[in-house]
Design an enzyme around this catalytic site. Sequence first.
Site, PDB file in Angstrom:
ATOM      1  N   GLY A  32      47.906  54.856  26.853  1.00 60.64           N
ATOM      2  CA  GLY A  32      46.914  55.907  27.051  1.00 60.64           C
ATOM      3  C   GLY A  32      46.088  56.317  25.862  1.00 60.64           C
ATOM      4  O   GLY A  32      45.110  57.058  26.021  1.00 60.64           O
ATOM      5  N   PRO A  65      50.801  50.417  24.953  1.00 57.39           N
ATOM      6  CA  PRO A  65      49.369  50.525  24.682  1.00 57.39           C
ATOM      7  C   PRO A  65      48.595  49.350  25.275  1.00 57.39           C
ATOM      8  O   PRO A  65      49.068  48.215  25.267  1.00 57.39           O
ATOM      9  CB  PRO A  65      49.311  50.473  23.157  1.00 57.39           C
ATOM     10  N   ARG A  74      44.425  49.633  25.967  1.00 59.05           N
ATOM     11  CA  ARG A  74      43.061  49.784  25.471  1.00 59.05           C
ATOM     12  C   ARG A  74      42.958  49.844  23.943  1.00 59.05           C
ATOM     13  O   ARG A  74      42.101  49.200  23.356  1.00 59.05           O
ATOM     14  CB  ARG A  74      42.499  51.080  26.055  1.00 59.05           C
ATOM     15  N   ARG A 104      33.291  48.589  34.481  1.00 56.45           N
ATOM     16  CA  ARG A 104      33.473  49.951  33.958  1.00 56.45           C
ATOM     17  C   ARG A 104      32.238  50.851  34.042  1.00 56.45           C
ATOM     18  O   ARG A 104      32.358  52.001  34.445  1.00 56.45           O
ATOM     19  CB  ARG A 104      34.010  49.905  32.518  1.00 56.45           C
ATOM     20  N   TYR A 156      33.131  53.883  36.483  1.00 58.67           N
ATOM     21  CA  TYR A 156      33.471  55.163  35.833  1.00 58.67           C
ATOM     22  C   TYR A 156      32.280  55.806  35.133  1.00 58.67           C
ATOM     23  O   TYR A 156      32.438  56.812  34.450  1.00 58.67           O
ATOM     24  CB  TYR A 156      34.548  54.955  34.758  1.00 58.67           C
ATOM     25  N   CYS A 159      23.308  42.585  44.139  1.00 54.40           N
ATOM     26  CA  CYS A 159      22.452  43.318  45.074  1.00 54.40           C
ATOM     27  C   CYS A 159      22.968  44.725  45.355  1.00 54.40           C
ATOM     28  O   CYS A 159      23.324  45.053  46.499  1.00 54.40           O
ATOM     29  CB  CYS A 159      22.340  42.525  46.361  1.00 54.40           C
ATOM     30  N   GLU A 160      23.087  45.510  44.326  1.00 56.45           N
ATOM     31  CA  GLU A 160      23.485  46.907  44.475  1.00 56.45           C
ATOM     32  C   GLU A 160      22.818  47.694  43.369  1.00 56.45           C
ATOM     33  O   GLU A 160      22.782  47.235  42.224  1.00 56.45           O
ATOM     34  CB  GLU A 160      25.009  47.072  44.282  1.00 56.45           C
ATOM     35  N   TYR A 193      40.159  46.087  30.092  1.00 53.01           N
ATOM     36  CA  TYR A 193      39.702  46.313  31.463  1.00 53.01           C
ATOM     37  C   TYR A 193      38.302  45.723  31.671  1.00 53.01           C
ATOM     38  O   TYR A 193      37.478  46.282  32.380  1.00 53.01           O
ATOM     39  CB  TYR A 193      39.747  47.817  31.793  1.00 53.01           C
TER      40      TYR A 193
END
Length: 423
Positions: A239, A274, A276, A312, A316, A347-348, A376
């Site tokens: 975290g 750990p 990230r 990401r 987010y 296509c978004e 990630y």
Amino acid sequence: MHHFIYKDNELYCESVAIADIAKAVGTPFYLYSSATLTHHFNTFDKSFGELPHMTCFAVKACSNLAILRLFSTLGGGADIVSGGELYRSLKAGVDPRRIIYSGVGKTEEELRYGLVSGILMFNVESEQELEKLQKVAREQELVAPVSFRINPDVDPKTHAYISTGLAKNKFGIPVEQAEKVYLRARDMSHIKIMGVSCHIGSQLTEISPFTEALHKVKLFIKRLETHGIIIDYLDLGGGLGVRYQDEKPPHPQEYARALKKEMAGLECTLVLEPGRVIVSNAGILISQVLYTKKTETKNFIIVDAAMNDLARPSLYGAHHDILPVIRNTGKAAAGSLQIADVVGPICETGDFLARDRELPAFEQGDLMAVMSSGAYGFTMSSNYNSRPRAAEVLVKDDQFYVIRARENYETLIRDESIPDFLE
Ligand code: LLP
């Protein structure tokens, strides 16, 4: 700290010019620096010094075999959440006695696989999972090592999607219920209690939620002792946050210092998971500009990487710095900046890597680096829009190695079939 640096206005990874890799490998691709990975792993691990501890890298953050192998050579273990991650970790050479199996929904088959592989422990998240594990262990005539993940109800002050230690989150067992579960486990024939675990969330930029959680776990361990239950491992999860933009996360040494202080009076080994903080800034995504387009309201830079490659930003609203691989070319030479959206071919409208960002005037054919993409990044990529997934490349000193080949059209459809009735 990382090893992506400009030399004469050209971005290098360690001693390799990134443009040379792009020429050889094509784009898009993920690029990792082994020097940065090693430095981050060692800095984190050594911050705990003499305290008995184990650094089990969270495989979900970056699961390439070569990278898992690198961490295992540095003495790391693995935190896994699926049979697939167990398979990868073992293939990469991670010692099973340094593997921790987390996750709310392990299948019976996955429990069996972990058990026969001899992993250090399962972080069990419900009473039903405990029953299932007992059944599997009895069938295998083995004893299952367990720790229970407790939910300490601590606010990690991070993005709602990646906060896990609040009472309303699906994770763990509430502290109030956990004591009963430990007593139940103690009486089971094929279960051995090893530890207590908890993981409150990801991308935390303050220390206090960690120490608050650790304090609650410590009190809980003391309570277990009154029942004669002795805990050997305290797993605090992962975290610790990183800097993507202007966050000021604590340095691993500061984090370790605070945890070590809170560990005083406990005999157990501290386990850390750990992800990230080790890999995020050790990896970048390299993409090429396909087109630029100006409209009345916007400047668009259309690149060959998309939300399927790096989810990401879309998922987010995450910020990733964007740098040109070659500085000072074309319009950028004049120092002209523009506000633009960096978008992919999907296509978004949600397919973007950056929005309303001040950037150098990228031109068709320019290479672009999307920074801090090591965690990630590739692991969350998909084949959406039938896009083959990107290659992964690892640099060491002045050499680069393709550690995952780019997918192709054949690999895209490899496992599909057309049933007879449609022949
Ligand atoms: N241990 C457990 C049980 C976890 O669930 C996680 C992450 C970690 C360790 C590693 O956490 P880290 O040190 O990397 O923060 N996809 C999201 C992050 C999801 C994190 C899930 N669990 C993102 O891109 O921000």
